[in-house]
Each structure stands twice: as structure tokens, then as C-alpha cells.
Write a protein that holds these residues in place. Structure first.
Motif, mmCIF file in Angstrom:
data_model
loop_
_atom_site.group_PDB
_atom_site.id
_atom_site.type_symbol
_atom_site.label_atom_id
_atom_site.label_comp_id
_atom_site.label_asym_id
_atom_site.label_seq_id
_atom_site.Cartn_x
_atom_site.Cartn_y
_atom_site.Cartn_z
ATOM 1 N N LEU A 161 0.836 -1.200 0.000
ATOM 2 C CA LEU A 161 0.000 0.000 0.000
ATOM 3 C C LEU A 161 0.871 1.250 0.000
ATOM 4 O O LEU A 161 1.944 1.278 0.605
ATOM 5 N N LYS A 162 0.396 2.289 -0.667
ATOM 6 C CA LYS A 162 1.173 3.529 -0.795
ATOM 7 C C LYS A 162 0.893 4.450 0.387
ATOM 8 O O LYS A 162 -0.255 4.833 0.626
ATOM 9 N N PRO A 163 1.943 4.810 1.126
ATOM 10 C CA PRO A 163 1.734 5.709 2.280
ATOM 11 C C PRO A 163 1.560 7.155 1.849
ATOM 12 O O PRO A 163 2.106 7.591 0.835
ATOM 13 N N SER A 164 0.803 7.896 2.634
ATOM 14 C CA SER A 164 0.656 9.337 2.383
ATOM 15 C C SER A 164 1.912 10.052 2.865
ATOM 16 O O SER A 164 2.718 9.509 3.627
ATOM 17 N N LYS A 165 2.090 11.301 2.444
ATOM 18 C CA LYS A 165 3.278 12.066 2.825
ATOM 19 C C LYS A 165 3.339 12.298 4.335
ATOM 20 O O LYS A 165 4.418 12.326 4.927
ATOM 21 N N ASP A 166 2.171 12.480 4.950
ATOM 22 C CA ASP A 166 2.160 12.726 6.398
ATOM 23 C C ASP A 166 2.172 11.436 7.213
ATOM 24 O O ASP A 166 2.291 11.468 8.437
ATOM 25 N N GLY A 167 2.026 10.291 6.520
ATOM 26 C CA GLY A 167 2.078 9.004 7.213
ATOM 27 C C GLY A 167 0.832 8.639 7.978
ATOM 28 O O GLY A 167 0.810 7.632 8.698
ATOM 29 N N TYR A 168 -0.236 9.408 7.810
ATOM 30 C CA TYR A 168 -1.458 9.150 8.561
ATOM 31 C C TYR A 168 -2.369 8.107 7.902
ATOM 32 O O TYR A 168 -3.283 7.592 8.533
ATOM 33 N N TYR A 169 -2.140 7.824 6.638
ATOM 34 C CA TYR A 169 -2.964 6.830 5.955
ATOM 35 C C TYR A 169 -2.178 6.204 4.806
ATOM 36 O O TYR A 169 -1.114 6.697 4.394
ATOM 37 N N VAL A 170 -2.706 5.096 4.303
ATOM 38 C CA VAL A 170 -2.150 4.435 3.124
ATOM 39 C C VAL A 170 -3.279 4.302 2.112
ATOM 40 O O VAL A 170 -4.464 4.386 2.470
ATOM 41 N N THR A 171 -2.930 4.110 0.845
ATOM 42 C CA THR A 171 -3.955 4.002 -0.185
ATOM 43 C C THR A 171 -3.865 2.666 -0.910
ATOM 44 O O THR A 171 -2.780 2.110 -1.099
ATOM 45 N N ALA A 172 -5.018 2.170 -1.312
ATOM 46 C CA ALA A 172 -5.119 0.937 -2.087
ATOM 47 C C ALA A 172 -5.812 1.243 -3.410
ATOM 48 O O ALA A 172 -6.722 2.078 -3.466
ATOM 49 N N THR A 173 -5.406 0.583 -4.465
ATOM 50 C CA THR A 173 -6.014 0.780 -5.773
ATOM 51 C C THR A 173 -7.240 -0.112 -5.930
ATOM 52 O O THR A 173 -7.418 -1.094 -5.200
ATOM 53 N N THR A 174 -8.065 0.212 -6.906
ATOM 54 C CA THR A 174 -9.232 -0.625 -7.175
ATOM 55 C C THR A 174 -8.790 -2.014 -7.649
ATOM 56 O O THR A 174 -9.471 -3.007 -7.381
ATOM 57 N N GLU A 175 -7.660 -2.074 -8.333
ATOM 58 C CA GLU A 175 -7.144 -3.367 -8.786
ATOM 59 C C GLU A 175 -6.767 -4.252 -7.606
ATOM 60 O O GLU A 175 -7.040 -5.462 -7.607
ATOM 61 N N GLN A 176 -6.169 -3.671 -6.577
ATOM 62 C CA GLN A 176 -5.824 -4.440 -5.381
ATOM 63 C C GLN A 176 -7.079 -4.931 -4.671
ATOM 64 O O GLN A 176 -7.126 -6.069 -4.188
ATOM 65 N N VAL A 177 -8.083 -4.083 -4.617
ATOM 66 C CA VAL A 177 -9.351 -4.464 -3.996
ATOM 67 C C VAL A 177 -9.998 -5.608 -4.769
ATOM 68 O O VAL A 177 -10.458 -6.601 -4.186
ATOM 69 N N ASP A 178 -10.033 -5.489 -6.089
ATOM 70 C CA ASP A 178 -10.641 -6.521 -6.926
ATOM 71 C C ASP A 178 -9.914 -7.863 -6.768
ATOM 72 O O ASP A 178 -10.555 -8.923 -6.683
ATOM 73 N N THR A 179 -8.589 -7.826 -6.741
ATOM 74 C CA THR A 179 -7.804 -9.055 -6.622
ATOM 75 C C THR A 179 -8.117 -9.781 -5.318
ATOM 76 O O THR A 179 -8.297 -11.009 -5.299
ATOM 77 N N ALA A 180 -8.200 -9.037 -4.219
ATOM 78 C CA ALA A 180 -8.512 -9.642 -2.922
ATOM 79 C C ALA A 180 -9.933 -10.206 -2.907
ATOM 80 O O ALA A 180 -10.172 -11.304 -2.383
ATOM 81 N N ALA A 181 -10.868 -9.458 -3.472
ATOM 82 C CA ALA A 181 -12.261 -9.916 -3.481
ATOM 83 C C ALA A 181 -12.427 -11.187 -4.304
ATOM 84 O O ALA A 181 -13.102 -12.136 -3.877
ATOM 85 N N ILE A 182 -11.800 -11.228 -5.453
ATOM 86 C CA ILE A 182 -11.899 -12.416 -6.309
ATOM 87 C C ILE A 182 -11.274 -13.630 -5.631
ATOM 88 O O ILE A 182 -11.811 -14.744 -5.691
ATOM 89 N N LYS A 183 -10.155 -13.428 -4.961
ATOM 90 C CA LYS A 183 -9.468 -14.544 -4.307
ATOM 91 C C LYS A 183 -10.321 -15.168 -3.221
ATOM 92 O O LYS A 183 -10.358 -16.397 -3.082
#
Length: 214
Positions: A74-96
């Protein structure tokens, strides 16, 4: 008379179908399914019946699963308060884990707040029944530990006690799973939480992310 005997045979067949014996599992499959169901208990997946899984439920699970098990992806934000996930990552987990993906996404990137926690949740499969058509009925127990707990998730309560691990029963679950391409997908999930006076209360839904479990 022949019609009565035929009817009795049909009734006995139907009755026997509802009395399937629990399967005797090889240790490797038992451990595999313990891990499989732990993915849903640690993500606090809400109850859903067969055919009623929503897009939001899949997205919520995927984000939680990625945070706990694929944090470094996951990609961290500059301030380190959150990370981001792509729709592709979400889809891959859901399908699995569900054999399907959300029909649509309202976001191009999903933000996940970074938080530390002290609760460790996992599941163990108790029984598994083959109900046909590559579908299985499962039941199991959801466990939780306090801060710093590192129990062997495949051990017994007696072994946890001997090791000095404080493990509590947090709930029970029943589920339907389907065998698909040498793996399993979740078709139905019906967890039941243990009330506070029956078990040690769960303090928080936060948990420390790891990258060592699937």
C-alpha cells in the motif's frame, strides 16, 4: 403398497442428506482452513447469507485484508497518517476470497487510516460437511487475545494455557464455502459474537498490520 415403499425410500434419502457426517480432515487442510477463516474474523466481516454479498462488504473486507496482510504493497501518504489501495488491489482480494469482485467502485483510490492496536483475532474450523456440488458447510470458533499475545493459532486451549497465552472465545461462525481451482471461496458467513459476560471483551478493532499471512 409399492407407492408407499417408494415414498418411504424418498423420505429416508432426503433425511439422510440432512445428516451428513463431519469430515475427517488431514492436518494440512485443517491448518489451511483455519487460516482461510481467520482472514474473515480478523477483518470483522459482517454476516451475509448466500447470494446477499454486497459490493461494500467486499470492499470493506479487501481494504482490511490488504492493511493487515499486504501493508507493504500500500502507498503511504506524505504525512504518514494513511495508506492508499487501488481498485485493482481491492478486486484481486475480493476475487481470491469471494470468487467475484465489486460491480463498481465509487473511488479510484481508497484511503485507509494508519492505526496501531492490540487485538489479535483468529479462527479455527471445528466441523466441515460435504453437502455436494463442491460446496461445504463449515462451523468454527473465533478467538481473540490481549496486547502482545502471540499464540499458535492452530493449537488447543490446553496448549495455550500451558504456554501462558491468554486466549478468549470471541464468537462462533457457520459458513458455506465452495471449492474452486484448488482453493476455496466464501459463499455465506454467519458469525455470532459472544456477549460480554461470557468472554473477555474485545477492546478495539484496530490491529497491527503484518505481511506474513494469507
Amino acid at each position: 403398497m409399492r407407492k408407499i415403499l417408494t415414498l418411504l425410500a424418498v423420505i429416508m434419502t432426503v433425511a439422510s442428506m440432512g445428516l451428513a457426517e463431519p469430515m475427517q480432515l488431514e492436518p494440512a487442510l485443517q491448518k489451511n482452513l483455519n487460516v482461510f477463516f481467520s482472514n474473515f474474523s480478523e477483518a470483522h466481516v459482517a454476516s451475509f447469507s448466500q447470494g446477499a454479498l454486497t459490493d461494500q462488504a467486499m470492499i470493506d473486507f479487501a481494504l482490511r485484508h490488504l492493511y493487515l496482510n499486504k501493508f507493504k504493497s500500500l502507498k503511504p501518504s506524505k504525512d504518514g497518517y494513511y495508506v492508499t489501495a487501488t481498485t485493482e488491489q481491492v478486486d484481486t482480494a475480493a476475487i481470491k476470497y469471494f470468487g467475484q469482485k465489486p460491480s463498481q467502485h465509487k473511488e479510484k483510490l481508497y484511503s485507509i487510516p494508519v492505526a496501531d492496536g492490540d487485538m489479535f483475532v483468529f479462527s479455527q474450523l471445528d466441523t466441515l460437511e460435504d453437502i455436494g456440488s463442491d460446496t461445504f458447510k463449515a462451523s468454527g470458533t473465533i478467538y481473540s487475545t490481549g496486547s502482545g499475545g502471540t499464540p499458535d493459532v492452530h493449537a488447543t486451549p490446553a496448549e495455550w494455557e500451558k504456554a501462558g497465552e491468554e486466549v478468549s472465545v470471541a464468537g462462533k461462525f457457520s459458513a458455506l464455502i465452495k471449492a474452486q481451482d484448488e482453493r476455496h471461496i466464501l459463499v455465506e458467513y454467519l458469525p455470532t459474537e459472544i456477549v460480554a459476560d461470557e468472554a473477555t471483551p474485545v477492546a478495539s478493532e484496530s490491529a497491527t498490520p503484518t505481511d506474513n499471512k494469507e
